[in-house]
Design an enzyme around this catalytic site. Sequence first.
Site, PDB file in Angstrom:
ATOM      1  N   ARG A  23       0.838  -1.205   0.000  1.00 40.55           N
ATOM      2  CA  ARG A  23       0.000   0.000   0.000  1.00 40.55           C
ATOM      3  C   ARG A  23       0.876   1.259   0.000  1.00 40.55           C
ATOM      4  O   ARG A  23       0.992   1.954  -0.993  1.00 40.55           O
ATOM      5  CB  ARG A  23      -0.946  -0.030   1.213  1.00 40.55           C
ATOM      6  CG  ARG A  23      -2.053   1.007   1.164  1.00 40.55           C
ATOM      7  CD  ARG A  23      -1.633   2.399   1.577  1.00 40.55           C
ATOM      8  NE  ARG A  23      -1.075   2.469   2.926  1.00 40.55           N
ATOM      9  CZ  ARG A  23      -0.486   3.567   3.406  1.00 40.55           C
ATOM     10  NH1 ARG A  23      -0.376   4.663   2.675  1.00 40.55           N
ATOM     11  NH2 ARG A  23       0.020   3.573   4.623  1.00 40.55           N
ATOM     12  N   ASP A  24       1.554   1.514   1.101  1.00 41.50           N
ATOM     13  CA  ASP A  24       2.352   2.742   1.199  1.00 41.50           C
ATOM     14  C   ASP A  24       3.474   2.711   0.166  1.00 41.50           C
ATOM     15  O   ASP A  24       3.835   3.742  -0.414  1.00 41.50           O
ATOM     16  CB  ASP A  24       2.951   2.858   2.611  1.00 41.50           C
ATOM     17  CG  ASP A  24       3.239   4.287   3.018  1.00 41.50           C
ATOM     18  OD1 ASP A  24       3.406   5.135   2.134  1.00 41.50           O
ATOM     19  OD2 ASP A  24       3.313   4.545   4.228  1.00 41.50           O
ATOM     20  N   HIS A 215       5.605   4.167  12.533  1.00 42.97           N
ATOM     21  CA  HIS A 215       5.521   4.146  11.075  1.00 42.97           C
ATOM     22  C   HIS A 215       6.495   5.205  10.562  1.00 42.97           C
ATOM     23  O   HIS A 215       6.139   6.376  10.399  1.00 42.97           O
ATOM     24  CB  HIS A 215       4.071   4.464  10.673  1.00 42.97           C
ATOM     25  CG  HIS A 215       3.821   4.532   9.215  1.00 42.97           C
ATOM     26  ND1 HIS A 215       3.184   3.530   8.511  1.00 42.97           N
ATOM     27  CD2 HIS A 215       4.088   5.491   8.288  1.00 42.97           C
ATOM     28  CE1 HIS A 215       3.067   3.852   7.242  1.00 42.97           C
ATOM     29  NE2 HIS A 215       3.609   5.054   7.083  1.00 42.97           N
ATOM     30  N   HIS A 217       9.117   6.715   7.879  1.00 43.88           N
ATOM     31  CA  HIS A 217       9.751   6.785   6.561  1.00 43.88           C
ATOM     32  C   HIS A 217      11.234   7.113   6.799  1.00 43.88           C
ATOM     33  O   HIS A 217      11.604   7.634   7.849  1.00 43.88           O
ATOM     34  CB  HIS A 217       9.045   7.842   5.708  1.00 43.88           C
ATOM     35  CG  HIS A 217       7.683   7.382   5.246  1.00 43.88           C
ATOM     36  ND1 HIS A 217       7.418   7.011   3.960  1.00 43.88           N
ATOM     37  CD2 HIS A 217       6.520   7.208   5.931  1.00 43.88           C
ATOM     38  CE1 HIS A 217       6.147   6.625   3.858  1.00 43.88           C
ATOM     39  NE2 HIS A 217       5.576   6.741   5.049  1.00 43.88           N
ATOM     40  N   CYS A 248       4.843   9.181   0.145  1.00 42.53           N
ATOM     41  CA  CYS A 248       3.454   9.622   0.161  1.00 42.53           C
ATOM     42  C   CYS A 248       3.227  10.585  -1.001  1.00 42.53           C
ATOM     43  O   CYS A 248       3.981  11.541  -1.166  1.00 42.53           O
ATOM     44  CB  CYS A 248       3.128  10.314   1.495  1.00 42.53           C
ATOM     45  SG  CYS A 248       1.444  10.910   1.552  1.00 42.53           S
ATOM     46  N   ASN A 257       9.085   3.926   3.430  1.00 41.97           N
ATOM     47  CA  ASN A 257       9.217   3.509   4.835  1.00 41.97           C
ATOM     48  C   ASN A 257      10.555   2.809   5.015  1.00 41.97           C
ATOM     49  O   ASN A 257      11.140   2.313   4.062  1.00 41.97           O
ATOM     50  CB  ASN A 257       8.132   2.483   5.187  1.00 41.97           C
ATOM     51  CG  ASN A 257       6.781   3.112   5.266  1.00 41.97           C
ATOM     52  OD1 ASN A 257       6.127   3.304   4.252  1.00 41.97           O
ATOM     53  ND2 ASN A 257       6.352   3.452   6.461  1.00 41.97           N
TER      54      ASN A 257
END
Length: 317
Positions: A23-24, A215, A217, A248, A257
Amino acid sequence: MSLLAQTSQALPRHVSIVEVGARDGLQNEPTQVSTVIKAGLVDRLAASGLMRIETGSFVSPRWVPQMADSAEVFATITRLPGVRYSALTPNVQGFQRAMAAGVNEVAVFAAASEAFSQKNINCGIRESIQRFTDVCAAARAEGISVRGYVSCALGCPYQGDVPVADVAMAVRELMALGCYEVSIGDTIGVGTPVQVQQVLAACLQEARADQLAMHFHDTYGQALANLLAGLELGVYTIDASIAGLGGCPYAKGASGNVSTEDVVYMLHGMGLHTGIDLERLVDTSHWICQALQRSNQSRVAQAMGSLSNHCVDPARV
Ligand code: HMG
Ligand code: MG
């Protein structure tokens, strides 16, 4: 006893990894990734022992075109028993799409910065909490767990510094909505370890350590050090992305990440358990980088090389 040994004794023995690469990671890929590759990635991640996999995102396809096929990805994966396949849901419309796709768990995403909230989800923080109230009510009715995110907890690309109190307030609101866990996002990867401890200490006034996740990055290369700082406070759920994929779309310049392989290598080397097979993870990392024709951001994957020539998991040395 050495300082390291004392520290290791204080650390939790099992660390839970939430894989966010599908996803990310993929949401930021410039060219459309096929559904088959996305599902293949998720299946390989599950086969390497990951039990929590963020598999897609039911956001507006106009805002994030790369995630438009999340329902198809959910239909294509082969679900392993016990694995939780989750997805982002910004509103009730997204939640309903997620339910139709058979998602096991959903996530709502708030921000500690007003400016980022506007850019990312087209509304202010207050309005976003109202939307999430509706998502959480719908999830409760369906018996679905909701995770919360707080973006820009360590800095914002638009606002700059973010007051610790604003992060804590977002955690409080998400917990009050019924989120079982809140993930603290360093969306642009600018935080440093002492700052992480200050932010987490404030969050720990609002939630228990086992209700928080990290979380981070890795834009400025601080993520592993920051995770260690958080582990020292007892926060033992870590979001990570295979091969360090991602960024993002609404935080220009932010890199992916922290890579899952780097996190697992560090944890295993410290004698902490993850349940993940590092060698299989590294194979998956090379596989996805080859499929996407992109360079691998994981130092551990680079060091361990391909299946034929990689060295051993430090836990097995
Ligand atoms: P909006 O344009 O204000 O929405 O977007 P709206 O309610 O006015 O609806 C406009 C149109 O979008 C309508 O379609 C809706 O049907 C449609 P039209 O009638 O014009 O044809 N729509 C949807 N379609 C599908 N699924 C939906 C949906 N909702 C509305 N769920 C919205 C508001 C929140 C939808 C939009 O801003 C959005 O989708 N934003 C998502 C942005 C995003 O995904 N960002 C990346 C994830 S966050 C992140 O990466 C940070 C994180 O990793 C943590 C960290 O690192 O800190 C989590
Ligand atoms: Mg993120």
